[in-house]
Design a protein around this motif. Structure first.
Motif, PDB file in Angstrom:
ATOM      1  N   PHE A  34       0.839  -1.197   0.000  1.00  0.00           N
ATOM      2  CA  PHE A  34       0.000   0.000   0.000  1.00  0.00           C
ATOM      3  C   PHE A  34       0.874   1.247   0.000  1.00  0.00           C
ATOM      4  N   TYR A  36       0.521   5.417   0.799  1.00  0.00           N
ATOM      5  CA  TYR A  36      -0.291   6.464   1.388  1.00  0.00           C
ATOM      6  C   TYR A  36       0.462   7.786   1.292  1.00  0.00           C
ATOM      7  N   GLN A  38       0.768  11.524   3.329  1.00  0.00           N
ATOM      8  CA  GLN A  38       0.449  12.174   4.597  1.00  0.00           C
ATOM      9  C   GLN A  38       0.904  13.624   4.554  1.00  0.00           C
ATOM     10  N   GLY A  41       0.519  17.301   9.917  1.00  0.00           N
ATOM     11  CA  GLY A  41      -0.576  17.448  10.867  1.00  0.00           C
ATOM     12  C   GLY A  41      -1.842  16.698  10.501  1.00  0.00           C
ATOM     13  N   LYS A  42      -1.773  15.829   9.499  1.00  0.00           N
ATOM     14  CA  LYS A  42      -2.962  15.081   9.068  1.00  0.00           C
ATOM     15  C   LYS A  42      -2.676  13.577   9.135  1.00  0.00           C
ATOM     16  N   GLY A  43      -3.756  12.793   9.026  1.00  0.00           N
ATOM     17  CA  GLY A  43      -3.588  11.354   8.943  1.00  0.00           C
ATOM     18  C   GLY A  43      -3.259  10.927   7.517  1.00  0.00           C
ATOM     19  N   PRO A  44      -2.674   9.742   7.345  1.00  0.00           N
ATOM     20  CA  PRO A  44      -2.365   9.261   6.001  1.00  0.00           C
ATOM     21  C   PRO A  44      -3.629   9.097   5.153  1.00  0.00           C
ATOM     22  N   PHE A  46      -5.019   7.162   1.619  1.00  0.00           N
ATOM     23  CA  PHE A  46      -4.705   6.060   0.723  1.00  0.00           C
ATOM     24  C   PHE A  46      -4.492   6.521  -0.717  1.00  0.00           C
ATOM     25  N   LEU A  87       4.145   7.240   2.478  1.00  0.00           N
ATOM     26  CA  LEU A  87       4.355   6.048   3.297  1.00  0.00           C
ATOM     27  C   LEU A  87       4.015   4.796   2.496  1.00  0.00           C
ATOM     28  N   ARG A  91       1.264  -5.804   3.645  1.00  0.00           N
ATOM     29  CA  ARG A  91       0.432  -6.763   4.377  1.00  0.00           C
ATOM     30  C   ARG A  91       0.978  -8.160   4.104  1.00  0.00           C
ATOM     31  N   LEU A  98      -0.246  -4.752   9.191  1.00  0.00           N
ATOM     32  CA  LEU A  98       0.615  -4.090   8.229  1.00  0.00           C
ATOM     33  C   LEU A  98       1.984  -3.809   8.835  1.00  0.00           C
ATOM     34  N   TRP A 100       4.914  -1.051   8.314  1.00  0.00           N
ATOM     35  CA  TRP A 100       5.032   0.257   7.691  1.00  0.00           C
ATOM     36  C   TRP A 100       6.494   0.662   7.542  1.00  0.00           C
ATOM     37  N   GLY A 101       6.802   1.351   6.436  1.00  0.00           N
ATOM     38  CA  GLY A 101       8.065   2.042   6.310  1.00  0.00           C
ATOM     39  C   GLY A 101       8.001   3.367   7.054  1.00  0.00           C
ATOM     40  N   ALA A 102       9.170   3.988   7.230  1.00  0.00           N
ATOM     41  CA  ALA A 102       9.238   5.251   7.976  1.00  0.00           C
ATOM     42  C   ALA A 102       8.845   6.456   7.134  1.00  0.00           C
TER      43      ALA A 102
END
Lengths: 110, 112
Positions: A34, A36, A38, A41-44, A46, A87, A91, A98, A100-102
């Motif tokens: 996946f 994403y 970001q 100050g916000k969420g990721p 898709f 990001l 999966r 999941l 996640w990468g940094a």
């Protein structure tokens, strides 16, 4: 150990300068990868899901590709509004969680 | 559009205080998640829930608990906040775990 690594950590480009972000993974079994976006100050949010090597997905100036070891997010002729942290997450076959990468922080200068 | 709402965008708490972070989604999703995001690290899963009153530990559950009394609401609780819990907390939901997650805007917690 299952691992996802994104590179570079940060990338500064001029507006219109195309480039690629990398997401490499070493996992026991890939069920999906996946991407994403970001904003600060916000969420990721898709962008894409890729399921098998050779698959490609496109959205506006972004194209995601997948091989057996890595995924690339190609950005063509970027604009300042493409500036964000990108990001990737993998999966696994074995469960629904999941890894996640940094992230890669992309800055597009006008 | 799916909307995931986190009750507090910014919180400042003292060490030892009890902290509640609430998350509400409006798309009837079965699955809800709490993540923690720290600079230089990938998102780390704290807890997830696949149904009302059901919960599963993620990678870093220590120091946290969760509650899901209603399908649309998933709460994260820090029983006794510590400075190492200063972080950005992200709530997410999805209808099926194999599909994409929908995230809230995050709650930035500072513990002094």
């Amino acid at each position: 150990e299952d691992q996802v690594t994104q590179s570079p950590e940060a990338l500064r480009l001029q507006e219109g300068e195309s480039s690629s972000l990398n997401c490499s993974y070493t996992v026991s079994g890939l069920r999906g990868l996946f991407w994403y976006r970001q904003d600060p100050g916000k969420g990721p949010e898709f962008l894409f899901t890729l399921y098998s090597a050779g698959e490609e997905k496109e959205k506006e100036r972004l194209k995601a590709t997948l091989t057996k070891k890595e995924s690339f997010l190609h950005i063509t002729a970027p604009k300042p509004e493409d500036s964000a942290t990108y990001l990737c997450a993998v999966r696994l076959d074995s469960n629904y969680q999941l890894i996640w990468g940094a992230g890669t922080k992309l800055i597009i200068k006008p | 559009d799916v909307k995931v709402t986190q009750s507090s965008r910014y919180l400042v708490k003292r060490t030892g205080e009890k902290v509640f972070l609430e998350c509400v989604q409006d798309m009837d999703h079965e699955n809800m998640f709490w993540y923690r995001q720290d600079p230089g690290l990938g998102l780390r899963l704290i807890y997830f829930s696949y149904d009302v009153k059901m919960k599963e530990k993620g990678d870093i559950p220590e120091g946290y608990s969760v509650s899901r009394e209603k399908k649309e609401r998933f709460s994260l609780i820090l029983e006794s906040a510590s400075t190492n819990q200063t972080s950005m907390y992200l709530c997410a939901s999805t209808t099926t775990p194999t599909l994409e997650l929908f995230f809230g805007e995050g709650s930035r917690l500072t513990v002094l």
